[in-house]
Design a protein around this motif. Structure first.
Motif, PDB file in Angstrom:
ATOM      1  N   GLU A 167       0.288   7.794   1.040  1.00  0.00           N
ATOM      2  CA  GLU A 167      -0.366   8.597   0.369  1.00  0.00           C
ATOM      3  C   GLU A 167       0.335   9.976   0.278  1.00  0.00           C
ATOM      4  O   GLU A 167       0.303  10.891  -0.737  1.00  0.00           O
ATOM      5  N   LEU A 169       2.342  10.330  -2.837  1.00  0.00           N
ATOM      6  CA  LEU A 169       1.865  10.108  -4.363  1.00  0.00           C
ATOM      7  C   LEU A 169       1.546  11.607  -4.700  1.00  0.00           C
ATOM      8  O   LEU A 169       1.270  12.507  -3.938  1.00  0.00           O
ATOM      9  N   ASP A 211      -7.254   7.267  -5.534  1.00  0.00           N
ATOM     10  CA  ASP A 211      -7.065   7.859  -6.863  1.00  0.00           C
ATOM     11  C   ASP A 211      -8.304   8.707  -7.497  1.00  0.00           C
ATOM     12  O   ASP A 211      -8.152   8.889  -8.591  1.00  0.00           O
ATOM     13  N   GLU A 240       0.639  -1.044   0.031  1.00  0.00           N
ATOM     14  CA  GLU A 240      -0.154  -0.053  -0.048  1.00  0.00           C
ATOM     15  C   GLU A 240       0.827   1.246   0.038  1.00  0.00           C
ATOM     16  O   GLU A 240       1.754   1.462   0.906  1.00  0.00           O
ATOM     17  N   VAL A 295      -4.881   2.602  -2.989  1.00  0.00           N
ATOM     18  CA  VAL A 295      -4.481   4.073  -3.271  1.00  0.00           C
ATOM     19  C   VAL A 295      -5.946   4.675  -3.591  1.00  0.00           C
ATOM     20  O   VAL A 295      -6.833   4.021  -4.323  1.00  0.00           O
TER      21      VAL A 295
END
Length: 202
Positions: free
Chosen positions: A134, A137, A181, A131, A179
């Motif tokens: 965040e 990203l 997105d 995972e 994730v």
């Protein structure tokens, strides 16, 4: 009823791709990005992403029920037993994508999934290990791979899995909620964030 449903759709702000086909809004609102820890569903999605390679997701989504029927609802213990006769039956099935390399990849990966469960306890335990953080990203909808999807791809290939490139695995991560997105303006983004916060990781 259909007009009411369309009106409801028009009132919501979604990811851009969700309005590109009539069957996408429901998939977007009810499935895409929801965090999943069920092994069968994880295996199913990875298989469908394999079949999608080079095709549109709409094609696969339209054939999903046929895929489920043809592949024993993606019970990897059953798929792992598929023999040459079963492969021939699948190649003759006009309701699925009849690509021999992809069919053989799914059977191979089912056998790999069995081994993974023996060594890791579950597929979920292995996949969720990758995972992404965040904070590392970039903004949503701006990439097709990430550091973790590249690492997961390498790890799976080392274990004998096939058709598991970084792009395929990032699409898998997006759809299975590893994730979030969803676009910043999408009404589902905050809902997925809440689900991910409440999720008990395997």
């Amino acid at each position: 009823m259909k007009q009411e449903h369309n009106a409801l759709i028009d009132q919501k702000t979604r990811c851009a791709w969700a309005d590109s086909a009539p069957d996408f809004p429901r998939y977007h609102d009810e499935e895409w990005g929801f965090p999943v820890t069920d092994d069968r569903r994880l295996f199913e999605k990875l298989c469908l992403e394999t079949f999608q390679s080079g095709l549109s997701w709409r094609t696969i989504l339209n054939k999903r029920e046929s895929f489920r029927e043809a592949f024993q609802h993606f019970d990897f213990h059953k798929v792992a037993t598929f023999d040459e006769q079963k492969v021939a039956e699948l190649l003759a099935n006009k309701d699925i994508v009849r690509n021999k390399r992809k069919i053989l990849a799914v059977i191979n990966n089912a056998k790999c999934a069995q081994e993974m469960v023996k060594s890791e306890g579950s597929l979920a335990a292995f996949f969720w290990r990758y995972e992404p953080d965040e904070d590392s990203l970039p903004p949503p909808e701006t990439q097709t791979t990430c550091r973790e999807s590249i690492a997961l791809s390498k790890a799976l290939k080392k274990l004998g899995w096939t058709f598991v490139g970084p792009t395929t695995l990032y699409a898998f991560m997006q759809s299975m909620g590893l994730v979030n997105d969803h676009a910043e303006h999408c009404f589902m983004r905050s809902k997925i964030d809440q689900m991910r916060k409440k999720l008990q990781r395997p």
